[in-house]
Every structure is written in C-alpha cells, then in structure tokens.
Design a protein around this motif. Structure first.
Motif, PDB file in Angstrom:
ATOM      1  N   SER A 157       0.819  -1.217   0.000  1.00 33.54           N
ATOM      2  CA  SER A 157       0.000   0.000   0.000  1.00 33.54           C
ATOM      3  C   SER A 157       0.851   1.266   0.000  1.00 33.54           C
ATOM      4  CB  SER A 157      -0.920   0.018   1.229  1.00 33.54           C
ATOM      5  OG  SER A 157      -1.819  -1.060   1.217  1.00 33.54           O
ATOM      6  N   TYR A 158       2.012   1.212   0.653  1.00 31.34           N
ATOM      7  CA  TYR A 158       2.861   2.397   0.792  1.00 31.34           C
ATOM      8  C   TYR A 158       4.152   2.282  -0.023  1.00 31.34           C
ATOM      9  CZ  TYR A 158      -0.350   2.398   4.749  1.00 31.34           C
ATOM     10  OH  TYR A 158      -1.479   2.323   5.531  1.00 31.34           O
ATOM     11  N   ARG A 159       4.154   1.432  -1.031  1.00 30.59           N
ATOM     12  CA  ARG A 159       5.331   1.298  -1.880  1.00 30.59           C
ATOM     13  C   ARG A 159       5.325   2.411  -2.927  1.00 30.59           C
ATOM     14  NH1 ARG A 159       4.651  -3.518  -4.244  1.00 30.59           N
ATOM     15  NH2 ARG A 159       5.676  -4.809  -2.679  1.00 30.59           N
ATOM     16  N   VAL A 160       5.553   3.609  -2.480  1.00 32.22           N
ATOM     17  CA  VAL A 160       5.572   4.801  -3.329  1.00 32.22           C
ATOM     18  C   VAL A 160       6.682   5.725  -2.831  1.00 32.22           C
ATOM     19  CG1 VAL A 160       3.078   4.711  -3.833  1.00 32.22           C
ATOM     20  CG2 VAL A 160       3.892   5.982  -1.833  1.00 32.22           C
ATOM     21  N   GLY A 161       7.044   6.711  -3.644  1.00 31.37           N
ATOM     22  CA  GLY A 161       7.975   7.739  -3.218  1.00 31.37           C
ATOM     23  C   GLY A 161       9.261   7.198  -2.614  1.00 31.37           C
ATOM     24  N   THR A 162       9.618   7.735  -1.450  1.00 28.29           N
ATOM     25  CA  THR A 162      10.856   7.351  -0.774  1.00 28.29           C
ATOM     26  C   THR A 162      10.857   5.887  -0.378  1.00 28.29           C
ATOM     27  OG1 THR A 162      11.115   9.607   0.078  1.00 28.29           O
ATOM     28  CG2 THR A 162      12.367   7.873   1.176  1.00 28.29           C
ATOM     29  N   VAL A 163       9.723   5.374   0.070  1.00 26.95           N
ATOM     30  CA  VAL A 163       9.643   3.974   0.487  1.00 26.95           C
ATOM     31  C   VAL A 163      10.009   3.061  -0.677  1.00 26.95           C
ATOM     32  CG1 VAL A 163       8.097   2.127   1.268  1.00 26.95           C
ATOM     33  CG2 VAL A 163       7.948   4.407   2.302  1.00 26.95           C
ATOM     34  N   ALA A 164       9.472   3.343  -1.848  1.00 30.32           N
ATOM     35  CA  ALA A 164       9.789   2.536  -3.022  1.00 30.32           C
ATOM     36  C   ALA A 164      11.252   2.707  -3.435  1.00 30.32           C
ATOM     37  CB  ALA A 164       8.871   2.917  -4.183  1.00 30.32           C
ATOM     38  N   ALA A 165      11.745   3.934  -3.355  1.00 31.44           N
ATOM     39  CA  ALA A 165      13.131   4.209  -3.745  1.00 31.44           C
ATOM     40  C   ALA A 165      14.122   3.462  -2.859  1.00 31.44           C
ATOM     41  CB  ALA A 165      13.403   5.712  -3.681  1.00 31.44           C
ATOM     42  N   LEU A 166      13.750   3.231  -1.603  1.00 24.87           N
ATOM     43  CA  LEU A 166      14.606   2.505  -0.669  1.00 24.87           C
ATOM     44  C   LEU A 166      14.469   0.993  -0.809  1.00 24.87           C
ATOM     45  CD1 LEU A 166      14.075   4.721   2.513  1.00 24.87           C
ATOM     46  CD2 LEU A 166      16.177   4.522   1.160  1.00 24.87           C
ATOM     47  N   GLY A 167      13.616   0.549  -1.721  1.00 27.63           N
ATOM     48  CA  GLY A 167      13.429  -0.883  -1.931  1.00 27.63           C
ATOM     49  C   GLY A 167      12.425  -1.503  -0.997  1.00 27.63           C
ATOM     50  N   GLY A 168      11.643  -0.664  -0.306  1.00 20.83           N
ATOM     51  CA  GLY A 168      10.680  -1.174   0.670  1.00 20.83           C
ATOM     52  C   GLY A 168       9.270  -1.252   0.131  1.00 20.83           C
ATOM     53  N   GLY A 169       8.326  -1.391   1.055  1.00 16.81           N
ATOM     54  CA  GLY A 169       6.914  -1.441   0.682  1.00 16.81           C
ATOM     55  C   GLY A 169       6.127  -2.487   1.420  1.00 16.81           C
ATOM     56  N   LYS A 170       6.827  -3.505   1.950  1.00 24.02           N
ATOM     57  CA  LYS A 170       6.154  -4.518   2.757  1.00 24.02           C
ATOM     58  C   LYS A 170       6.808  -4.580   4.132  1.00 24.02           C
ATOM     59  CE  LYS A 170       6.643  -7.616  -0.475  1.00 24.02           C
ATOM     60  NZ  LYS A 170       6.622  -8.885  -1.246  1.00 24.02           N
ATOM     61  N   TYR A 171       6.080  -5.107   5.085  1.00 25.04           N
ATOM     62  CA  TYR A 171       6.546  -5.119   6.468  1.00 25.04           C
ATOM     63  C   TYR A 171       7.297  -6.416   6.771  1.00 25.04           C
ATOM     64  CZ  TYR A 171       3.735  -0.927   7.184  1.00 25.04           C
ATOM     65  OH  TYR A 171       3.215   0.356   7.097  1.00 25.04           O
ATOM     66  N   THR A 172       8.476  -6.506   6.168  1.00 23.99           N
ATOM     67  CA  THR A 172       9.357  -7.649   6.377  1.00 23.99           C
ATOM     68  C   THR A 172      10.725  -7.248   5.846  1.00 23.99           C
ATOM     69  OG1 THR A 172       9.578 -10.041   6.052  1.00 23.99           O
ATOM     70  CG2 THR A 172       8.787  -8.746   4.167  1.00 23.99           C
TER      71      THR A 172
END
Length: 387
Positions: A48-63
């Motif tokens: 749900s939050y795999r956008v912007g900075t979160v996506a750029a850092l390779g994140g988006g899921k809680y693991t």
C-alpha cells in the motif's frame, strides 16, 4: 518440496457444469478459487505504501524486502495458484521531513485491501495520517491506515454490494488496536491532556478519559481496564463484520486469523513483566470475542496466538535461531525510519544471514516468519477440507 493441493477430496454429488462454475469448480470435480480478497493490517499488506521514498529505498512490505520477502498472503496465493496479490489502494501522505509520498490512488483489479497501521473500525491507527494534527501524537509516518470496516465497504462498492462466493477471503486484524491501547496505558500515569488525548485516540469512553486525566495509580488501573475492554469490543466488532458484511453478502470461503501473542515480540520484551501480562490479556480478550462471534459459522479460524507461542517454546522445531531480536538494523544510515521493516532490505539487516530470525523489526515477521504463518494456515485449510 512443494505440495499440490486441490478440493478433489470433497465428497460431492455429480453436478452440472453450471453449478460447478457457480461454486468455483470445474467439470473434472476439482474446485478452485477464482482469486483472493484480503482485509487487514501490515501483516497482510502487499504494498500500500510502496511509493515515493519507500519505493526508492526498496521497501513497501513489512518484512525484509526483496525477492524472498513475501508475506503470508503472497505465499498462500502461490500455493493456491491464484493471481499474485496486489494492493487495492496505494499512497502515502508523509509527516516526516525528507520523506516523499504520493497521492492516494485506487488500483483497479487489485483486491488486497490490507494496510499497515489499520485498525478494525477506527481510522486512528499508529502512525496514521488521521493523527498528524494531534498534539498528543508528536510524529506520524502519514500512512492512510484505512480500517478493516472501510476496507470491506470499499470492496463491496466495487462489486455491486456482494462477494462472488468463488474467492478465498482472508481477514487478519486487531494488533493495531492493541498498540493504540498500549500507548494510552503508557500515558496514563502522567495524566493531563496528553493522557486524555491518547485515551481518546484509543477509543476509550468519557469515564476512562476522566480517570486518566489526574494520573497516578488510579489512572493506571482505569487505563488497564479500558484497554482490555477496548480489545474485547474490537474482537466482537471484527466478528460482526465477518458475519454481516462478508458471509451475509455472499462470501463462501472465509479464513480469519486471530492476533498472535504480541507479548513475545521484541517490542514487548522491552516492557516490564506486568505490561507484558497486560498485553497478553488484551490479545486473549480480543481473540476470545472473535472466536465466540464466529462459532457456528463456516469460517475457518487460524489460531496464530497458539502458533506464535509454539514457535517461542520450541524455536528449533521451526528452523528458528533468534526469536528475540529484530533482523532489521536501526542504524539511520541503513534504515531512515528507525528500523521499521517497511523500508528494510537485505542491505539493512544486522547480519548477512538472518534466515533464522523470527522478526524483521520489533513486531513484524521475517520472511521465514511469514512462511511459517502461511504453512500453518495451509494446514488449517486442509483440516477444514478446503484443500
């Protein structure tokens, strides 16, 4: 070894092709789900939050994000040979300097509605955008945290007010209600408007808010009682949502997982024994009401509380080597969000090999933890005769 599953073991009379199609089956007798629809919180959130900075850092899921960083809904979809889950809504309205978000967007064709920080019925989840202006909550990430009640309503608005009856519906929520109650309990001893605000955000009634205003021992006792009552009500509410907004609206295959024993997480281990006991009491209150409210229905219930305790009692049985420490680093250079799994990757872990860790951060499972969760849930579906 990957096991193959089907519903061919069901004892079903000879059915016409039309009837088989209506129940998600085929003319060879094997029943298959048309897909998955998921509701819940971060444990089921697929991006749900795999956008912007979160996506750029390779994140988006809680693991620990990466090729092997699947959560339990993704593992389950693979086992069931249905479409890969995707987030029904994306977006982030950040409240942290330097963090770039994105507009909230509904994603057609995606049916995983679960969102990190989501509660059962309140929009006031931890780190939610709904708390950004609250003076008693100094900093939030700005996540949308759409509650499960609204998630279900959003799905029904897409589908003409009903479930097809051929999808596997999964539900997992309640932990974020606990975290909001726990924050209010922690604020109670000091009293004042901050304690009242935290009580209000948790959802406590006027009597409880008045009790914590003065602070002290009486406020602590009142807060503990209000927290347990709040979790009791949340469990009952979730059960009602499943009955009235899922089963009554055509859902035929519904899996509901309860809340694990949060008292065994790294987050809880930092508290004293009395607080950890209160956490367990809150979880048990929620789970008891959820179970009671679903008794007599066709819902398959997964007891993650018992499963989490079994993992802690005998970690080697589950291939676990560390059940107390987070695998994700809190080094701000590696993880700018205080170690949260949302932006954790294999490049920001505390060791090169964290395969035996149960937790990614202080509350969210590692990839192994999620795989263990999905394996257990598969077993529950088998016992029910659905596989």
């Amino acid at each position: 070894m990957t096991r193959q599953f089907s519903l061919a073991r069901w004892a079903v009379p000879v059915l016409t092709a039309a009837v088989l199609a209506a129940c998600g089956g085929s003319d060879d007798g094997a029943v298959r789900w048309s897909g998955m629809v998921s509701f819940g919180d971060s444990l089921s959130d697929v991006g749900s939050y795999r956008v912007g900075t979160v996506a750029a850092l390779g994140g988006g899921k809680y693991t620990i994000n990466g090729a092997s960083g699947l959560n339990w809904t993704e593992h389950l979809a693979q086992r069931l040979s249905v479409a890969v889950p995707c987030a029904a809504q994306t977006g982030l309205l950040p409240n942290i300097p330097g963090l770039v978000g994105a507009a909230v967007t509904s994603v057609p064709g995606c049916y995983n509605y679960a969102q990190g920080s989501a509660r059962v019925s309140s929009p006031l989840g931890p780190h939610s955008v709904a708390l950004q202006a609250a003076p008693f909550y100094a900093s939030t990430l700005g996540v949308t945290a759409v509650p499960v009640q609204t998630q279900i309503a959003n799905h029904l608005s897409r589908t003409g007010g009903a479930f097809a009856g051929t999808e596997l519906v999964t539900v997992m929520a309640g932990a974020n209600d606990l975290f909001m109650h726990l924050k209010a309990v922690a604020a109670a001893p000091q009293g004042g408007q901050a304690a009242v605000g935290a009580a209000l955000a948790a959802g406590w009634d006027g009597a409880a808010q008045t009790a914590v205003l003065a602070g002290g021992n009486a406020a602590v006792s009142a807060a503990a009682a209000a927290a347990v009552q709040g979790m009791t009500q949340a469990g009952a509410t979730l059960a009602t949502l499943v009955r009235e907004q899922m089963l009554a609206k055509g859902a035929q295959y519904v899996l509901v997982a309860n809340v694990p024993d949060v008292a065994t997480t790294p987050l809880a281990l930092a508290y004293d024994a009395a607080t950890r006991q209160l956490i367990t009491t809150m979880v048990m209150a929620f789970n008891a009401q959820l179970q009671a409210g679903l008794t007599g229905t066709a819902v398959v219930q997964a007891d993650l509380f018992a499963q989490s305790r079994a993992q802690v009692a005998d970690p080697r049985r589950f291939g676990l080597t560390n059940i107390t420490d987070p695998a994700c680093s809190t080094n701000p250079t590696l993880n700018p969000l205080n170690g949260t799994a949302l932006v954790c990757t294999g490049y920001s872990t505390v060791a090169t090999n964290t395969d035996g860790y149960l937790y990614a951060d202080d509350v969210h499972p590692s990839p192994r933890g999620y795989r263990l969760m999905s394996d257990y849930i598969i077993e529950r579906l088998e016992v029910a005769g659905w596989l």
